[in-house]
Write an enzyme that holds these catalytic residues in place. Sequence first.
Site, short mmCIF file in Angstrom:
data_model
loop_
_atom_site.label_atom_id
_atom_site.label_comp_id
_atom_site.label_asym_id
_atom_site.label_seq_id
_atom_site.Cartn_x
_atom_site.Cartn_y
_atom_site.Cartn_z
N ILE A 160 -12.58 -7.61 -13.11
CA ILE A 160 -13.56 -7.64 -12.02
C ILE A 160 -14.98 -7.45 -12.55
O ILE A 160 -15.91 -8.15 -12.14
CB ILE A 160 -13.22 -6.56 -10.98
CG1 ILE A 160 -11.85 -6.86 -10.36
CG2 ILE A 160 -14.29 -6.49 -9.89
CD1 ILE A 160 -11.28 -5.73 -9.52
N ARG A 241 -12.22 2.59 -6.84
CA ARG A 241 -11.30 3.55 -6.25
C ARG A 241 -12.08 4.77 -5.77
O ARG A 241 -13.05 5.20 -6.39
CB ARG A 241 -10.25 4.00 -7.27
CG ARG A 241 -9.09 3.03 -7.46
CD ARG A 241 -8.22 2.94 -6.21
NE ARG A 241 -7.04 2.13 -6.39
CZ ARG A 241 -6.97 0.82 -6.19
NH1 ARG A 241 -8.05 0.15 -5.83
NH2 ARG A 241 -5.82 0.17 -6.34
N GLU A 270 -8.28 8.12 2.30
CA GLU A 270 -8.25 6.87 3.05
C GLU A 270 -7.14 6.88 4.09
O GLU A 270 -5.98 7.12 3.74
CB GLU A 270 -8.07 5.70 2.07
CG GLU A 270 -9.25 5.54 1.13
CD GLU A 270 -9.17 4.31 0.23
OE1 GLU A 270 -8.10 3.66 0.20
OE2 GLU A 270 -10.18 4.01 -0.43
N HIS A 289 -11.64 -0.53 2.34
CA HIS A 289 -10.84 -0.87 1.16
C HIS A 289 -10.24 -2.28 1.29
O HIS A 289 -9.04 -2.48 1.16
CB HIS A 289 -9.73 0.17 0.94
CG HIS A 289 -9.22 0.18 -0.48
ND1 HIS A 289 -8.68 1.30 -1.07
CD2 HIS A 289 -9.15 -0.80 -1.44
CE1 HIS A 289 -8.31 1.02 -2.32
NE2 HIS A 289 -8.58 -0.25 -2.55
#
Length: 329
Positions: A160, A241, A270, A289
Amino acid sequence: MATNKKKIFITESMSEPGRALLKERDDIEIVEFPNMISASDFEAMLKAQAPVHGVALGATRFGEPELEASKEMTVVTRIGVGYDAVDVPALSRRRIPLMVAGTANSPSVAEQALFMMLTLAKRAVEMHCIVKDGKWGHRLGMLPYDLYGKTVLIIGFGRIGTRTAKRCLAMEMQVLVYDPYKTAADIAAAGCEVAADLDAALPRADFVSIHCPKTPETVGMFNVARLHRMKPSAYLINTARGGIVDEAALHDALVAGQLAGAGLDVFEQEPPPSGHPLFALPNVIMAPHVAGVTREAVDRMSEQTARNILSALDGDPIRHNVINQDVLG
């Protein structure tokens, strides 16, 4: 059902391209489970269906109790690339590969990171409100910023981070990269500058974009001290994260004007609790997310997950998608 069939647990979030690949095989039985199933219910389901030979996980945790319950687990896969909810050493002790979806969602996360940079720099939320609330005359009092000519510090130069760098270079930004596990030659070859010392690089950055995995080394990486090293005009983006950024410290830095703003796709808890202090800040944008969960990415991840499962069942797992390489012969 023939006794030689392999039973594969797949989360309900696996999309049709992945399901179709598994359904083509007459030696596989598919069992679905809810993506948000509790640990106790998941373990009980595994026990009831045992032996289970493979699993495609969404957000579900997986470790020693689940391995014991499944009896004959051969491969554990993630419909994604993060694996902090999986007990990798437990899998390695049993020589079971943990496989992830490779590059399937990396373009989507990189786009989200750039989107958050642009949304913050262009003050998109404020500009929308100016028009909607009839405050047109206020527009010159809150001018947006360009990405052009700005410096971005990318934390983590994997699947990424490398794609995020390409997009930032296309915006004519100067790209610094901090990744102690990548060679200086690899970073330079991508047209980026090596940031060997994170603390020294932070004061130079107009944007910091986090793309490293969550590990004991990175938990709390952006704490009070690190946030204080950033420019008051800088923006922090986290699409990696929750827990890599200390949210209480981030809130205090934003309130004190030590940072210009933040973009968060991930949180320490979360979903975050109702009334979270960051919710009240006008210079924070948030997403639930979903950076790597676009329509296209879900299809790509599901298909890659199915291919991972089949490769492992056939005795030749796709090596570059295996996290615990120590299990490979």
